[in-house]
Write an enzyme that holds these catalytic residues in place. Structure first.
Site, PDB file in Angstrom:
ATOM      1  N   HIS A   1       7.150  65.011   1.276  1.00  0.00           N
ATOM      2  CA  HIS A   1       8.484  65.479   1.670  1.00  0.00           C
ATOM      3  C   HIS A   1       8.970  66.588   0.725  1.00  0.00           C
ATOM      4  O   HIS A   1       8.917  67.772   1.032  1.00  0.00           O
ATOM      5  CB  HIS A   1       9.487  64.323   1.660  1.00  0.00           C
ATOM      6  CG  HIS A   1       9.161  63.206   2.617  1.00  0.00           C
ATOM      7  ND1 HIS A   1       8.977  63.406   3.953  1.00  0.00           N
ATOM      8  CD2 HIS A   1       9.013  61.869   2.414  1.00  0.00           C
ATOM      9  CE1 HIS A   1       8.718  62.239   4.550  1.00  0.00           C
ATOM     10  NE2 HIS A   1       8.733  61.300   3.628  1.00  0.00           N
TER      11      HIS A   1
HETATM   12  C1  BDR Z   1      13.649  62.199   1.520  1.00  0.00           C
HETATM   13  O1  BDR Z   1      14.365  60.998   1.154  1.00  0.00           O
HETATM   14  C2  BDR Z   1      14.064  60.661  -0.188  1.00  0.00           C
HETATM   15  O2  BDR Z   1      13.702  59.324  -0.267  1.00  0.00           O
HETATM   16  C3  BDR Z   1      12.897  61.501  -0.605  1.00  0.00           C
HETATM   17  O3  BDR Z   1      12.959  61.808  -1.981  1.00  0.00           O
HETATM   18  C4  BDR Z   1      13.010  62.724   0.256  1.00  0.00           C
HETATM   19  O4  BDR Z   1      13.861  63.677  -0.326  1.00  0.00           O
HETATM   20  C5  BDR Z   1      12.682  61.863   2.632  1.00  0.00           C
HETATM   21  O5  BDR Z   1      13.369  61.424   3.757  1.00  0.00           O
END
Ligand code: BDR
Ligand code: CA
Length: 314
Positions: free
Chosen positions: A246
């Site tokens: 992500h």
């Molecule tokens: C996002 O949510 C957080 O848990 C992660 O760091 C990322 O930024 C993914 O949905």
């Protein structure tokens, strides 16, 4: 030099994104502010300073603690099963002697943006609460920023906290809508591409084998924290010995937009509803709702993204 101003909620994938940026020779990280999300904003700042120390940059990048609650309501539980209680997969990195700057987060972000003379790319890896507050306090903030690159949302689905809702947008929909409506260029790196960019433990092991001697502790740490994170990915995404990329992908797009193909769509964030609060509403009609064009990443060159991530440690 690419100047970056980063707002994050330092959990496992944020830490990898930070380590990538901190090791890129053509990047200058001007400042980092933190938000709630994976952990509290205070814990995220503490994690960030430990990560800076690991990268050999202790005390070299200012860190500012941001808002501890979203614009509306309070913060629900933190996703321990993905990031661990401390946000770094339960791995205790050595403490840093650095202290967070004693400043209001809006003043910090605005000041840093002015310092960069309009050249800073603002990268957000968590909820957009701090950015929204800064826009309210300094309406000319967008004029001081080159462009915004954010990890968050999904256009075609699925979401990860509701059917069509991603955590960073769903955690503060009001803030996200304010940010998307501001007069600047926003690129959203959402689940449409981050779920398709999959990192295997084998990739990290291999990178560790080839990395520069001084980067070995960084790769060791990544392998350790990813053990917890990959367990989370197994539960959330049914992935085995791998995880979606992500925040690191958003950071890669910030420095090299060529890894993705994008599409501009008029976009708003749904702030009501039962299942849809935090969902992106993109309007493809000839006469759309009031909104601004937001650039959404629709396709990714997965191999190139992974190669770029690990290349900084070679
Ligand atoms: C996002 O949510 C957080 O848990 C992660 O760091 C990322 O930024 C993914 O949905
Ligand atoms: Ca994050």
């Amino acid at each position: 030099m690419i100047k970056l101003l980063i707002d994050c909620d330092t959990g496992v994938d944020d830490s990898i994104a930070l380590l990538f940026a901190l090791h890129r020779k053509d990047v200058e990280v001007m400042g980092i502010s933190t938000s709630i999300g994976n952990v509290t904003a205070a814990q995220a700042a503490d994690n960030t300073m430990r990560v800076l120390k690991l990268a050999g940059k202790e005390g070299q990048v200012p860190v500012c603690v941001g808002a501890e609650k979203p614009m509306v309501g309070t913060c629900e539980d933190f996703p321990d099963f993905i990031h661990g209680k401390n946000g770094l997969g339960e791995i205790e990195l050595p403490e840093s002697s650095q202290k967070p700057v004693d400043m209001d987060v809006c003043d910090f972000l605005y000041e840093k943006a002015c310092e960069a003379d309009g050249e800073a790319v603002l990268v957000t890896l968590g909820r957009m609460t701090n950015i929204a507050h800064t826009l309210q306090k300094y309406p000319d903030f967008p004029a001081k920023i080159k462009r915004v690159v954010s990890m968050g949302g999904t256009v075609n689905g699925p979401g990860n906290v509701a059917p069509m809702v991603e955590a960073n947008i769903g955690g503060d929909p009001e803030a996200a809508d304010l940010v998307l409506m501001a007069p600047w260029q926003v690129t959203m790196v959402g689940l449409d591409v981050t779920l398709k960019t999959v990192m295997h433990m084998e990739d990290v092991k291999m990178a560790r084998g080839y990395c520069r001697e001084e980067c070995r502790p960084v790769l060791d740490f990544m392998m350790q924290e990813l053990q917890h994170y990959m367990k989370g990915a197994r539960m959330q995404n049914w992935m085995r010995e791998c995880c979606p990329l992500h925040d690191p992908l958003a950071m890669i797009v910030a420095v090299d937009p060529s890894v993705v193909l994008t599409q501009k769509r008029i976009t708003r964030v749904e702030t009501g509803g039962t299942y849809c609060r935090g969902m992106f509403v993109t309007d493809l009609r000839e006469q759309p709702i009031e909104g601004r064009f937001v650039e959404h990443c629709m396709q990714v060159d997965e191999r190139k993204a992974l190669n770029e991530l690990f290349a900084v440690f070679n």
